[in-house]
Write a protein that holds these residues in place. Structure first.
Motif, short mmCIF file in Angstrom:
data_model
loop_
_atom_site.label_atom_id
_atom_site.label_comp_id
_atom_site.label_asym_id
_atom_site.label_seq_id
_atom_site.Cartn_x
_atom_site.Cartn_y
_atom_site.Cartn_z
N PRO A 104 0.82 -1.22 0.00
CA PRO A 104 0.00 0.00 0.00
C PRO A 104 0.85 1.26 0.00
N THR A 105 0.47 2.22 -0.82
CA THR A 105 1.17 3.51 -0.91
C THR A 105 0.14 4.63 -0.84
N PRO A 106 0.58 5.87 -0.62
CA PRO A 106 -0.37 6.99 -0.65
C PRO A 106 -1.09 7.11 -1.98
N GLN A 107 -0.44 6.71 -3.09
CA GLN A 107 -1.10 6.74 -4.39
C GLN A 107 -2.26 5.74 -4.44
N THR A 108 -2.12 4.63 -3.72
CA THR A 108 -3.21 3.66 -3.64
C THR A 108 -4.44 4.27 -2.99
N LEU A 109 -4.22 5.02 -1.92
CA LEU A 109 -5.34 5.68 -1.24
C LEU A 109 -6.00 6.70 -2.16
N GLN A 110 -5.22 7.43 -2.95
CA GLN A 110 -5.78 8.39 -3.89
C GLN A 110 -6.64 7.70 -4.94
N GLN A 111 -6.18 6.54 -5.43
CA GLN A 111 -6.96 5.79 -6.40
C GLN A 111 -8.28 5.31 -5.81
N ILE A 112 -8.26 4.89 -4.55
CA ILE A 112 -9.49 4.44 -3.90
C ILE A 112 -10.47 5.59 -3.77
N TYR A 113 -9.99 6.75 -3.35
CA TYR A 113 -10.85 7.92 -3.24
C TYR A 113 -11.45 8.29 -4.60
N LYS A 114 -10.62 8.21 -5.66
CA LYS A 114 -11.09 8.55 -7.00
C LYS A 114 -12.19 7.60 -7.46
N ILE A 115 -12.00 6.31 -7.21
CA ILE A 115 -13.01 5.33 -7.61
C ILE A 115 -14.31 5.54 -6.85
N ARG A 116 -14.21 5.80 -5.56
CA ARG A 116 -15.43 6.06 -4.77
C ARG A 116 -16.18 7.27 -5.29
#
Length: 379
Positions: free
Chosen positions: A218-230
């Motif tokens: 997991p990376t901060p970019q992963t969290l950004q992708q999750i927020y974008k998908i939501r």
């Protein structure tokens, strides 16, 4: 007087401040507000019955008049909203209410249906997956259904999911050329709803990739992708939810323009809408679960790091104690409390050996407990 507004973004995921695109306060109802960057209209007319098919390019809206009074089905497809004069002339040819024209050019409209007696206005939202990246394009589609004609107005000519319907009409596949304009409207609505499935399939694949990424690295970019998908799934939900109500209204309302046979097909279209809703809700829950897993994985990784640091510190604490004792240098011959080890010939190597034995003993102890092996697995 033509009023201008900012261009409405084509991607539905950017519709975060939709109130910025409503008419200004005090605008007269029915005012047509044209975007200065809108594409010039391209009008294509397809007139068909079971035996014949005519496809012509329309330059003057008045040329449609001769086709509207026949028993054949006339599909007038307008692609682009950049000419106010052409839109007003179309309104005169099809006898459209001024509010219908206003709704057509207002790309912030919510999917809905309005009954004008001999006409039905259906506003839907179409989504097209992007070719080279994740995400989708979104476009409002306006349908004006009459007894023997269907007028469709689209924002952009480059994004369209109606090619399958055009092919069926051209090659006379199925029963579309045996039916009326209401069946054509159903076919277009069904194509719009089916267009959501490829988009959702892409999101399903992306969520699966993120699941592995969240667990492994997991990376901060992963969290950004999750927020974008939501966020994008939320926009999809806002698009499909009122569309479901629109199709339900077509099934239940008693408009004479929609035949009973077509209402049966609309039920199937409604089922597809419900299926899309279920998939959107499922993926939103998965995305929310991914966020929880991400936070747990980051917290667990931090705990493992702290555990490793604690183990390493525990190994060096007794070594520091031994080094501290023999670093005091109290070696006075007259003192009864002198440290005889400081005068030994093998005192220094013995001290180092003792520290090595202590370190090895602690490492073996931690290894048997299973603390050390798990700690060194951190990447």
């Amino acid at each position: 007087m033509i009023k201008k507004i900012r261009r409405l973004p084509k991607n539905i995921s950017k519709l975060t401040s939709i109130q910025d695109y409503y008419h200004q306060q005090g605008t007269v109802p029915g005012t047509i507000i044209i975007d200065e960057n809108a594409v010039q209209p391209n009008i294509i007319l397809i007139d068909y019955n079971q035996a014949e098919l005519i496809r012509v390019q329309i330059n003057n809206p008045e040329d449609c008049t001769n086709y509207l009074d026949t028993e054949s089905v006339s599909w007038v497809d307008v692609q682009g909203l950049g000419n106010r004069d052409i839109l007003e002339r179309l309104g005169q040819v099809f006898d459209l209410h001024c509010l219908v024209l206003e709704d057509m050019v207002n790309m912030a409209e919510r999917p809905k249906i309005e009954d004008y007696g001999d006409q039905l206005l259906i506003i839907a939202r179409m989504v097209i997956p992007k070719e080279r990246s994740y995400g989708f394009h979104s476009e409002q589609v306006n349908l004006v259904l009459g007894k023997h004609y269907l007028l469709t107005v689209q924002e952009e000519p480059e994004y369209d999911c109606f090619d399958g319907v055009r092919t069926r009409i051209k090659k006379n596949k199925g029963i579309i050329r045996k039916q009326g304009s209401d069946y054509l409207a159903y076919s277009l609505l069904d194509a719009i709803i089916d267009g959501f499935f490829p988009v959702l399939e892409l999101y399903g694949e992306r969520i699966e990739e993120l699941e592995e990424e969240v667990i492994v690295k997991p990376t901060p970019q992963t969290l950004q992708q999750i927020y974008k998908i939501r966020r994008e799934l939320l926009q999809l939900r806002r698009a499909i939810w009122p569309q479901r109500n629109t199709i339900n209204s077509l099934i239940r309302d008693s408009s004479e323009i929609i035949s009973d046979d077509v209402r049966i097909y609309l039920r199937d279209c409604y089922d597809h809408t419900v299926q899309v809703m279920d998939m959107v809700e499922t993926y939103r829950e998965l995305a929310s679960g991914l966020m929880d897993v991400y936070l747990s994985a980051v917290s667990n990784k931090m705990n493992e790091i702290m555990k490793l640091l604690t183990v390493v510190s525990s190994i060096f604490i007794p070594l520091t104690f031994v080094a501290g004792i023999y670093g005091m240098n109290f070696n006075t011959e007259k003192s009864p409390y002198n440290m005889p080890e400081l005068n030994w010939y093998w005192g220094y190597p013995l001290c180092l050996g003792l520290m090595a034995v202590i370190s090895a003993g602690l490492i073996i102890f931690f290894w048997q407990k299973g603390w050390l092996s798990n700690s060194f697995k951190i990447k």
